[in-house]
Design an enzyme around this catalytic site. Structure first.
Site, short mmCIF file in Angstrom:
data_model
loop_
_atom_site.label_atom_id
_atom_site.label_comp_id
_atom_site.label_asym_id
_atom_site.label_seq_id
_atom_site.Cartn_x
_atom_site.Cartn_y
_atom_site.Cartn_z
N THR A 143 0.87 -1.18 0.00
CA THR A 143 0.00 0.00 0.00
C THR A 143 0.90 1.24 0.00
O THR A 143 1.31 1.70 -1.06
CB THR A 143 -0.97 -0.01 1.20
N LYS A 165 4.06 -6.97 3.97
CA LYS A 165 3.87 -5.56 3.69
C LYS A 165 3.64 -4.85 5.02
O LYS A 165 3.13 -5.42 5.98
CB LYS A 165 2.69 -5.32 2.73
N THR A 176 -0.17 -2.50 10.96
CA THR A 176 -0.79 -2.75 9.67
C THR A 176 0.19 -3.53 8.82
O THR A 176 0.93 -2.97 8.04
CB THR A 176 -1.17 -1.44 8.97
N GLU A 255 6.36 4.94 7.15
CA GLU A 255 5.87 6.04 6.33
C GLU A 255 6.65 7.33 6.60
O GLU A 255 6.69 7.82 7.72
CB GLU A 255 4.38 6.26 6.58
N ASN A 380 -0.43 10.67 5.68
CA ASN A 380 -1.64 10.29 6.41
C ASN A 380 -2.68 11.40 6.49
O ASN A 380 -3.83 11.13 6.82
CB ASN A 380 -1.24 9.81 7.81
N THR A 385 -8.26 10.71 0.54
CA THR A 385 -8.70 11.69 -0.44
C THR A 385 -7.59 12.11 -1.39
O THR A 385 -7.81 12.87 -2.32
CB THR A 385 -9.27 12.94 0.26
#
Length: 385
Positions: A143, A165, A176, A255, A380, A385
């Protein structure tokens, strides 16, 4: 570079495809199976289904989609997870109750089943034990990951390997992350469950990127048995090594991360105490931002350790900093002895390691994470969106 890890295990084939942010992977391997799952109260539909499926202790294949987590989707979500196993069953000629299922992506959205069916039909004929096929599978489950994650542990008589992942929403009790681990060792169901639980405790449950624990975390391990029986201790050690490699890759790919952060805690009364301190330090935003700024703020490390609810004498602790090659003292038995120039130099690379000796016992544990950067907020702040 194409990598071969799970496809190096006898009896394993895989492949996958990605269309935009939506991917699908299939991994086929028949054998004894065990799983560990998120402890989040809000468990995704595939987790609910897998907790039932895995009780049989056998799997023939796994179907995995990315882009939609199928989490917080109620009864429809559960039914959709079942449908995913039926798609794989039809495409591979297997029984649906012997197929594992996992999902990752946005929470609170329903699966695009027509897309998943189309991808499943396209991927199934391409299953192979090649590096290229594995690369497609590993890419399909990503992702916000920026790199694929593979691990291969080869012993004299057997192999343990995995792909996974994970990049954000990572915290102890699994983050996650999806991990699919395979071995050609002949391992019984109980031994496999016990070994996977311990390996997870010492690897995936000691990774923190941002302190959030996901709804979809899963680690599955399947033993094909092609290599025959192995010593229990040797298998457990190899499985832990494989999981630890994957966990560190998740931490390094956090991230927005620019540095891998490792906390090694020694001198604890119990391993659980050392692990608690290591996790507390690794999840500290103050420590993580200091690492990003290459600021050797040892006070933040000691302060974080002090709120871990573990008893030790602050005036007895010692602390070092390392870049993985060189190691410099910061605190010795409660006395500050840091060379600021050398300490800052140790933070200039891609890896920063703090070694904290509690001077209270002989047990130790490590945890892994990353620095906290502006890029994490950017990723994040606009995730859906």
């Amino acid at each position: 570079m194409k990598k071969r890890s799970i496809c190096a295990v006898e009896g394993v084939t895989a492949c996958g495809m990605k269309e935009g942010k939506f991917g699908l992977a299939l991994i086929r391997a028949t054998g004894t199976a065990a799983g560990v799952f998120t402890e989040n109260l809000v468990k995704a539909a595939p987790i609910q289904l897998m907790r039932t499926q895995i009780r049989k202790g056998k799997l023939d294949a796994v179907i995995v989609n990315s882009g939609c987590a199928n989490a917080y989707t109620g009864q429809k979500g559960y039914e959709d997870a079942v449908v995913m196993t039926e798609y794989a069953s039809s495409a591979l000629g297997l029984e649906p109750d012997r197929i594992g299922v996992a999902s990752t992506g946005v929470i609170g959205r329903y699966l695009d089943l027509p897309l998943i069916r189309k991808q499943c039909v396209a991927v199934a004929p391409a299953l192979a034990s090649s590096a290229e096929a594995e690369t497609h599978a590993a890419a399909a489950i990503m992702t916000t990951d920026t790199v694929q994650k593979h691990a291969l542990v080869e012993k004299e008589t057997f192999t343990v390997a995995g792909i996974c992942k994970g990049s954000g929403m990572i915290a102890p009790n699994m983050g996650t992350m999806l991990a699919f681990i395979y071995t050609d060792a002949d391992v019984g169901a109980k031994q496999l469950r016990d070994s996977l639980k311990l390996a997870t405790k010492r690897s995936f449950n000691r990774v923190v990127v941002d302190g959030d624990s996901s709804t979809n975390d899963i680690a599955l391990c399947t033993a094909t048995g092609e290599a025959g029986k192995v010593r229990e201790e040797e298998f457990s050690a190899a499985l832990e090594e494989c999981c630890r490699s994957l966990a560190k890759q998740i931490a390094a790919d956090g991230e927005g991360a620019t540095k891998l952060l490792e906390i090694r805690v020694t001198g604890a009364v119990k391993e659980s105490d050392a692990a608690r301190v290591a996790r507390t330090v690794i999840e500290s935003p103050l420590v993580k931002t200091a690492v990003y700024g290459e600021d050797p703020n040892w006070g933040r490390v000691v302060a974080a350790a002090g709120r871990a609810r573990v008893k030790f004498d602050p005036n007895a602790v010692s602390l070092w900093i390392s870049d993985g090659k060189n190691k410099y003292p910061l605190v010795k038995s409660g006395e500050i002895i840091a060379d600021l120039k050398k300490a800052k130099q140790a933070m200039s690379g891609k890896t920063v390691i703090f070694i904290l000796d509690l001077a209270a016992g002989r047990e130790e544990a490590s945890a892994w994470g990353c620095d906290l950067t502006e890029r994490y907020v950017e990723i994040n702040g606009r995730y859906t969106t």
